[in-house]
Design a protein around this motif. Structure first.
Motif, PDB file in Angstrom:
ATOM      1  N   ASP A  47       6.671   4.279  -5.726  1.00 60.42           N
ATOM      2  CA  ASP A  47       6.550   2.930  -5.180  1.00 60.42           C
ATOM      3  C   ASP A  47       5.132   2.449  -5.408  1.00 60.42           C
ATOM      4  OD1 ASP A  47       4.944   4.087  -3.255  1.00 60.42           O
ATOM      5  OD2 ASP A  47       6.301   3.712  -1.569  1.00 60.42           O
ATOM      6  N   LYS A  48       4.756   1.335  -4.813  1.00 62.24           N
ATOM      7  CA  LYS A  48       3.435   0.764  -5.055  1.00 62.24           C
ATOM      8  C   LYS A  48       2.302   1.680  -4.619  1.00 62.24           C
ATOM      9  CE  LYS A  48       2.160  -2.716  -6.219  1.00 62.24           C
ATOM     10  NZ  LYS A  48       1.613  -3.117  -7.543  1.00 62.24           N
ATOM     11  N   ALA A  49       2.587   2.611  -3.710  1.00 66.92           N
ATOM     12  CA  ALA A  49       1.546   3.517  -3.233  1.00 66.92           C
ATOM     13  C   ALA A  49       1.350   4.701  -4.165  1.00 66.92           C
ATOM     14  CB  ALA A  49       1.878   4.009  -1.827  1.00 66.92           C
TER      15      ALA A  49
ATOM     16  N   LEU B 206      15.703   1.792  -5.187  1.00 63.01           N
ATOM     17  CA  LEU B 206      15.983   1.818  -3.756  1.00 63.01           C
ATOM     18  C   LEU B 206      15.290   0.636  -3.096  1.00 63.01           C
ATOM     19  CD1 LEU B 206      15.400   5.645  -3.243  1.00 63.01           C
ATOM     20  CD2 LEU B 206      17.605   4.465  -3.399  1.00 63.01           C
ATOM     21  N   ALA B 207      16.013  -0.041  -2.230  1.00 64.15           N
ATOM     22  CA  ALA B 207      15.483  -1.235  -1.574  1.00 64.15           C
ATOM     23  C   ALA B 207      14.377  -0.873  -0.590  1.00 64.15           C
ATOM     24  CB  ALA B 207      16.607  -1.964  -0.847  1.00 64.15           C
TER      25      ALA B 207
ATOM     26  N   GLN C 268       9.973  -2.004  -3.143  1.00 62.88           N
ATOM     27  CA  GLN C 268      11.059  -1.127  -3.524  1.00 62.88           C
ATOM     28  C   GLN C 268      10.557   0.110  -4.261  1.00 62.88           C
ATOM     29  OE1 GLN C 268      13.629  -3.389  -6.004  1.00 62.88           O
ATOM     30  NE2 GLN C 268      12.254  -3.425  -7.741  1.00 62.88           N
ATOM     31  N   SER C 269      11.438   1.103  -4.381  1.00 69.36           N
ATOM     32  CA  SER C 269      11.091   2.376  -5.006  1.00 69.36           C
ATOM     33  C   SER C 269      12.075   2.691  -6.122  1.00 69.36           C
ATOM     34  CB  SER C 269      11.107   3.500  -3.965  1.00 69.36           C
ATOM     35  OG  SER C 269      10.279   3.206  -2.867  1.00 69.36           O
TER      36      SER C 269
ATOM     37  N   ASP D  19       4.026  -4.622 -12.667  1.00 70.08           N
ATOM     38  CA  ASP D  19       4.248  -3.760 -11.517  1.00 70.08           C
ATOM     39  C   ASP D  19       4.729  -2.384 -11.978  1.00 70.08           C
ATOM     40  OD1 ASP D  19       4.742  -3.647  -8.403  1.00 70.08           O
ATOM     41  OD2 ASP D  19       6.543  -2.824  -9.350  1.00 70.08           O
ATOM     42  N   GLU D  20       4.103  -1.312 -11.476  1.00 68.19           N
ATOM     43  CA  GLU D  20       4.437   0.039 -11.911  1.00 68.19           C
ATOM     44  C   GLU D  20       5.882   0.411 -11.599  1.00 68.19           C
ATOM     45  OE1 GLU D  20       1.717  -0.673 -10.171  1.00 68.19           O
ATOM     46  OE2 GLU D  20      -0.050   0.171 -11.166  1.00 68.19           O
ATOM     47  N   VAL D  21       6.373  -0.035 -10.441  1.00 69.81           N
ATOM     48  CA  VAL D  21       7.746   0.270 -10.061  1.00 69.81           C
ATOM     49  C   VAL D  21       8.721  -0.374 -11.037  1.00 69.81           C
ATOM     50  CG1 VAL D  21       9.496   0.028  -8.263  1.00 69.81           C
ATOM     51  CG2 VAL D  21       7.136   0.535  -7.632  1.00 69.81           C
ATOM     52  N   GLU D  22       8.450  -1.607 -11.438  1.00 68.19           N
ATOM     53  CA  GLU D  22       9.323  -2.294 -12.383  1.00 68.19           C
ATOM     54  C   GLU D  22       9.234  -1.667 -13.773  1.00 68.19           C
ATOM     55  OE1 GLU D  22      11.649  -4.453 -11.719  1.00 68.19           O
ATOM     56  OE2 GLU D  22      11.097  -4.299  -9.606  1.00 68.19           O
TER      57      GLU D  22
END
Length: 260
Positions: free
Chosen positions: A74-76, A56-57, A36-37, A229-232
């Motif tokens: 996101d993870k990237a 965003l899913a 997710q983002s 997690d960076e997104v979280e």
């Protein structure tokens, strides 16, 4: 042999089936969470549709109009999506940016990493250092702008200033009346928050002032736990209203896309 179907056996089968479905759902949710983002900045006609902090899913489509600029994480890594156009957040939108994920990971380092860099400020400067446009770490508080900041660890909280060439001074005043005078050494941008005299309190507002510029307000939001997690992490910052840090992540994306 006659196999008897008893209520106990049926209940055991139901429990096994339910456990299996729960495990499968957990795997699916974990995969979704990884992909997710989070929107870290949004401007243009669609800003209300994709506000800062919106999650965003995985594989969500972002439909933008002319003049839209939406920065997603996101993870990237981070990336600016510019309209008009439709963009699918499939985890591959940032793959064209070399080093994006590495830069993001470095910026979001906390704890021991912050202490190591803070320790470096005690030494004498080795030569002229060009001042960056913003903190190199998302957990540093920019005393030139202020704002609401999420705090990962009050014991390692760092204050950052943009002008590091000369010695700098300032005053930190809490809404509870506690106060501390601060001094940055010449060549240093970092200063450890004076927690012994001005405690870091969740939801507390502080005023930073110095001889240059207007006083700024700083509000600290202490996170009870920090996701790996960076997104979280970005989502947690958004939930706490730590927009100053989301802006810093967005600036990273803009710098990477412009080649800065």
């Amino acid at each position: 042999m006659c196999l008897v179907d008893t209520p106990r056996k049926r209940q055991g089968g139901v429990r096994t089936f339910a456990a299996g479905m729960a495990a499968l759902a957990g795997v699916m949710l974990a995969g979704s969470a990884v992909a997710q983002s989070v929107v870290v900045r949004s401007t243009g006609p669609s800003a209300a549709t994709y506000p800062q902090g919106r999650k965003l899913a995985a594989n969500a489509s972002v439909v933008l109009k002319a003049g839209d600029h939406v920065t997603v994480l996101d993870k990237a890594g981070t990336r600016v999506l510019s309209g008009p156009g439709t963009f699918t957040l499939n985890g591959a939108v940032n793959r064209d940016q070399s080093g994006g994920g590495t830069a993001l990971a470095a910026m979001m380092t906390r704890g021991a990493g912050a202490r190591t860099r803070t320790g470096a400020v005690r030494g004498a400067p080795t030569g002229p250092v060009a001042a960056p446009s913003g903190p190199e770490n998302v957990w540093y508080i920019d005393v030139s702008k202020g704002g609401t900041y999420c705090v990962a660890d009050p014991a390692t909280l760092v204050l950052w200033r943009p002008e590091r060439t000369d010695e700098g001074t300032g005053k930190l005043l809490s809404q509870d009346g506690s106060m501390a005078d601060l001094t940055w050494r010449a060549g240093s941008a970092l200063k450890v928050w004076p927690a012994a005299t001005v405690p870091v309190v969740d939801g507390q507002t502080y005023t930073f002032s110095n001889a240059v510029g207007k006083p700024v307000k700083i509000r600290t939001m202490v996170l009870p736990s920090v996701p790996e997690d960076e997104v979280e992490v970005a989502a947690a910052m958004a939930a706490k209203g730590c927009n100053a840090q989301l802006d810093l992540l967005a600036n990273l994306a803009s710098a990477e896309q412009s080649g800065g």
